[in-house]
Design an enzyme around this catalytic site. Structure first.
Site, PDB file in Angstrom:
ATOM      1  N   ASN A 183       0.879  -1.368  -0.120  1.00 28.83           N
ATOM      2  CA  ASN A 183       0.062  -0.077   0.124  1.00 28.83           C
ATOM      3  C   ASN A 183       0.924   1.220   0.096  1.00 28.83           C
ATOM      4  OD1 ASN A 183      -1.958  -1.544  -0.099  1.00 28.83           O
ATOM      5  ND2 ASN A 183      -2.745  -1.340   2.023  1.00 28.83           N
ATOM      6  N   CYS A 237     -16.121  -3.725  -4.167  1.00 21.48           N
ATOM      7  CA  CYS A 237     -15.418  -5.158  -3.958  1.00 21.48           C
ATOM      8  C   CYS A 237     -15.982  -5.857  -2.849  1.00 21.48           C
ATOM      9  CB  CYS A 237     -13.846  -4.651  -3.787  1.00 21.48           C
ATOM     10  SG  CYS A 237     -13.754  -3.869  -2.558  1.00 21.48           S
ATOM     11  N   ARG A 257     -16.606   1.279  -1.808  1.00 21.61           N
ATOM     12  CA  ARG A 257     -15.364   1.976  -2.249  1.00 21.61           C
ATOM     13  C   ARG A 257     -15.681   3.191  -3.113  1.00 21.61           C
ATOM     14  NH1 ARG A 257     -11.543  -1.907  -1.359  1.00 21.61           N
ATOM     15  NH2 ARG A 257     -10.184   0.031  -0.945  1.00 21.61           N
ATOM     16  N   ASP A 313      -7.360  -3.603   8.095  1.00 21.53           N
ATOM     17  CA  ASP A 313      -6.596  -4.646   7.300  1.00 21.53           C
ATOM     18  C   ASP A 313      -5.957  -5.798   8.122  1.00 21.53           C
ATOM     19  OD1 ASP A 313      -5.205  -2.399   4.865  1.00 21.53           O
ATOM     20  OD2 ASP A 313      -6.861  -3.302   4.901  1.00 21.53           O
ATOM     21  N   ARG A 346      -2.260 -11.280  -4.198  1.00 20.52           N
ATOM     22  CA  ARG A 346      -2.059  -9.841  -4.565  1.00 20.52           C
ATOM     23  C   ARG A 346      -1.449  -9.016  -3.515  1.00 20.52           C
ATOM     24  NH1 ARG A 346      -7.110  -7.646  -3.501  1.00 20.52           N
ATOM     25  NH2 ARG A 346      -6.034  -5.882  -3.815  1.00 20.52           N
TER      26      ARG A 346
HETATM   27  C1  EPZ Z   1      -6.367   1.857   1.394  1.00 22.61           C
HETATM   28  O1  EPZ Z   1      -7.586   1.990   0.498  1.00 22.61           O
HETATM   29  C2  EPZ Z   1      -5.894   0.631   1.399  1.00 22.61           C
HETATM   30  N1  EPZ Z   1      -5.557  -0.079   0.018  1.00 22.61           N
HETATM   31  C3  EPZ Z   1      -6.686  -0.468   1.795  1.00 22.61           C
HETATM   32  O2  EPZ Z   1      -5.986  -2.004   1.950  1.00 22.61           O
HETATM   33  C4  EPZ Z   1      -7.089  -0.103   3.495  1.00 22.61           C
HETATM   34  O3  EPZ Z   1      -8.002  -1.077   3.830  1.00 22.61           O
HETATM   35  C5  EPZ Z   1      -7.714   1.243   3.466  1.00 22.61           C
HETATM   36  O4  EPZ Z   1      -6.669   2.337   2.772  1.00 22.61           O
HETATM   37  C6  EPZ Z   1      -8.185   1.877   4.799  1.00 22.61           C
HETATM   38  O5  EPZ Z   1      -6.920   1.720   5.601  1.00 22.61           O
HETATM   39  C7  EPZ Z   1      -4.505   0.991  -0.622  1.00 22.61           C
HETATM   40  O6  EPZ Z   1      -3.655   1.676   0.004  1.00 22.61           O
HETATM   41  C8  EPZ Z   1      -4.186   0.170  -2.032  1.00 22.61           C
HETATM   42  P1  EPZ Z   1      -9.881   4.681   2.204  1.00 22.61           P
HETATM   43  P2  EPZ Z   1      -8.427   3.186   0.184  1.00 22.61           P
HETATM   44  O7  EPZ Z   1     -10.109   5.710   0.983  1.00 22.61           O
HETATM   45  O8  EPZ Z   1      -7.510   4.231   0.133  1.00 22.61           O
HETATM   46  C9  EPZ Z   1     -14.451   5.663   2.478  1.00 22.61           C
HETATM   47  C10 EPZ Z   1      -5.714  -3.978   1.420  1.00 22.61           C
HETATM   48  O9  EPZ Z   1      -6.121  -4.881   2.053  1.00 22.61           O
HETATM   49  N2  EPZ Z   1     -14.343   6.417   1.440  1.00 22.61           N
HETATM   50  O10 EPZ Z   1      -9.103   5.105   3.154  1.00 22.61           O
HETATM   51  O11 EPZ Z   1      -9.344   2.724  -0.977  1.00 22.61           O
HETATM   52  C11 EPZ Z   1     -14.216   4.313   2.303  1.00 22.61           C
HETATM   53  O12 EPZ Z   1     -15.485   3.856   1.614  1.00 22.61           O
HETATM   54  C12 EPZ Z   1      -6.757  -2.833   1.201  1.00 22.61           C
HETATM   55  O13 EPZ Z   1      -4.337  -3.740   1.351  1.00 22.61           O
HETATM   56  C13 EPZ Z   1     -15.548   7.189   0.953  1.00 22.61           C
HETATM   57  O14 EPZ Z   1     -16.548   7.268   1.562  1.00 22.61           O
HETATM   58  O15 EPZ Z   1      -9.527   3.266   1.294  1.00 22.61           O
HETATM   59  C14 EPZ Z   1     -14.035   3.678   3.750  1.00 22.61           C
HETATM   60  O16 EPZ Z   1     -15.149   3.645   4.248  1.00 22.61           O
HETATM   61  C15 EPZ Z   1      -8.002  -3.027   1.577  1.00 22.61           C
HETATM   62  N3  EPZ Z   1     -15.234   8.395  -0.130  1.00 22.61           N
HETATM   63  C16 EPZ Z   1     -13.397   4.574   4.190  1.00 22.61           C
HETATM   64  O17 EPZ Z   1     -13.383   5.818   3.678  1.00 22.61           O
HETATM   65  C17 EPZ Z   1     -14.001   8.337  -0.689  1.00 22.61           C
HETATM   66  O18 EPZ Z   1     -13.924   9.025  -1.739  1.00 22.61           O
HETATM   67  C18 EPZ Z   1     -11.729   4.492   4.199  1.00 22.61           C
HETATM   68  O19 EPZ Z   1     -11.275   4.430   2.709  1.00 22.61           O
HETATM   69  C19 EPZ Z   1     -12.984   7.337  -0.206  1.00 22.61           C
HETATM   70  C20 EPZ Z   1     -13.397   6.714   0.758  1.00 22.61           C
END
Ligand code: EPZ
Length: 430
Positions: free
Chosen positions: A23, A115, A120, A306, A398
């Site tokens: 990440n 997903c 997401r 995670d 992955r």
């Molecule tokens: C990152 O995803 C990580 N992936 C995820 O890891 C990790 O679980 C997540 O951060 C939270 O720590 C990568 O870095 C590639 P978020 P990201 O935007 O950035 C909501 C793994 O297993 N949200 O921080 O996509 C969202 O729905 C993966 O390695 C909005 O509402 O996650 C969630 O509830 C899985 N609007 C929360 O925020 C947005 O525009 C956190 O999501 C964006 C997010």
């Protein structure tokens, strides 16, 4: 599709080297689009998501080579849109938007689908881009972003579940080449965001406050190439630590950054684990007995979502009742039903899982649903008596480099049963 066959009940013992953080690598790869000069990225894990991101960057016009853990990326001539079929398949690819907008003032990407762990959305990413002066045309499942210029401004990126990790990465990258100063409030504080900021700074970006909820970026005209070693993967380290405790073994996590894992270390100690820092390593083993604990996932530096599935496995064999509450994603308990097939006692009540410890798990066939749930099923199979077979292991490939090799080196009786080479494989995902 490949399957894992595990003969459980063997305590894991020995040393495992923690790979570079998936990440951190994915947004850093995207950041290489911000310059026409070559970027060298080291300690890169050989994961299907990393190779997928490499193909996405190539579809944009960049050259990508990956040799023995080192990536060299050069985005000399690039275009603002790539292979939609690739982009659509991996959520992490959304972080190409920021660099494309910074470099070209244009980006056209497929809206990432949902997903296994949730819807997401990317509304916060788009809100931030609009604030920088970007026009967004959303149609047919794609977003076409264009801007005459990017104007630095104050952004608030907090959402219903707190900050957004890739949203912070996206906006920070776009802001490096914007006119003026951009302040990102409610920025994500994850170590992977700090690692990305360190890489951007080594490219000549002017960034302060990374790792805090307020990041300030002062735009510059151009960025140059850089050479960067990625931080170790705190989620992989947590996964192996829990596997060591769950199998009543003792594992030295070589290269683990304990300072990135304080919430996990604190919670595991509360659960009866013994965790000891030894130079650049962390030693994990079980203490005299396991204890039930309550866990609520939170943005960093809280307990990471995670690692939620993995600690749930440990709690299935801890005497007593544990309550695990998932506050980041809306459906991240897919593993609970699979664990029940091994005899776990888990009841889902809204955002919480009520886990009642049982004396032991017994092997069965399970199906992986997402990356971290797959890791949890592996831990369960290792801790269970008898044999366990796990299907759809492309999920785990992955995010965990050479997991079968690493586990066998720790004494696990673990086999990967190769699928028919002509069978379709899915790749990409959360
Ligand atoms: C990152 O995803 C990580 N992936 C995820 O890891 C990790 O679980 C997540 O951060 C939270 O720590 C990568 O870095 C590639 P978020 P990201 O935007 O950035 C909501 C793994 O297993 N949200 O921080 O996509 C969202 O729905 C993966 O390695 C909005 O509402 O996650 C969630 O509830 C899985 N609007 C929360 O925020 C947005 O525009 C956190 O999501 C964006 C997010």
């Amino acid at each position: 599709m490949d399957r894992f066959l595990i003969h459980g009940g063997v305590p894991l013992r020995g040393e495992v080297t923690i790979s570079g953080a998936k990440n951190a690598v994915l947004p850093i790869m995207a950041a290489a689009l911000l310059t026409e000069e070559p970027c060298v990225i080291r300690r890169v894990p050989d994961l299907s998501d990393v190779r997928f991101m490499g193909r996405i960057l190539e579809s944009l016009g960049a050259s990508v080579t990956f040799e023995a853990g080192t990536l060299t990326i050069q985005a000399r001539q690039i275009q603002g849109y790539g292979d939609y079929d690739l982009i659509r398949k991996m959520r992490g690819s959304i972080c190409i938007m920021g660099p494309l907008l910074g470099r070209l003032h244009e980006a056209k990407v497929a809206l990432p689908g949902g997903c296994a762990i949730g819807v997401r959305p990317i509304d916060l990413h788009l809100k931030g881009f609009r604030a920088l002066g970007v026009n967004l045309d959303i149609a047919g499942g794609y977003v076409h972003a264009t801007a005459a210029r990017l104007a630095g401004t104050e952004l608030f990126l907090g959402g219903r579940a707190g900050p957004t990790v890739l949203g912070t990465a996206n906006l920070m990258m776009a802001a490096t080449l914007a006119d003026g100063i951009t302040v990102i409030d409610s920025a994500a504080c994850e170590p992977e965001v700090v690692d990305l900021a360190d890489f951007l700074i080594s490219m000549g970006a002017k960034i302060s406050g990374a790792g805090s909820p307020r990041i300030t970026v002062t735009g510059v005209k151009t960025l140059h190439g850089a050479d960067h070693e990625v931080i170790p993967d705190r989620i992989e380290a947590a996964t192996f630590a829990i596997a060591a405790v769950a199998t009543n073994g003792e594992v030295t996590l070589q290269g683990a950054r304990a300072d990135h894992m304080q919430a996990v270390i604190d919670k595991l100690r509360e659960a009866g684990a013994l965790l000891e820092r030894k130079g650049p390593a962390l030693i994990a083993r079980r203490g005299p007995s396991l204890r039930p604990v309550d866990v609520t996932t939170q943005p960093y530096a809280g307990f990471p979502t995670d690692v939620q599935a993995q600690i749930m496995v440990l709690m299935t064999i801890a005497p007593g009742t544990s309550i695990i509450t998932e506050r980041i994603f809306e459906s991240r308990f897919m593993h609970a039903a699979e664990l029940a097939r091994l005899g776990a006692d888990i009841a889902i009540e809204g955002p919480s899982a009520i886990v009642k410890g049982v004396p032991s798990l017994s092997g069965a066939e399970m199906m992986a649903g997402d990356l971290r749930a797959s890791a949890a099923l592996v831990i369960a199979g290792l801790a269970a008596s008898g044999s366990t077979e796990i299907l759809r292991v492309y999920h785990i490939d992955r995010g965990y480099e050479n997991i079968d090799l690493k586990l066998r080196q720790l004494g696990a009786r673990f086999e990967r049963l190769k699928a028919n080479p002509n069978a379709p494989e899915n790749t990409g995902g959360e």
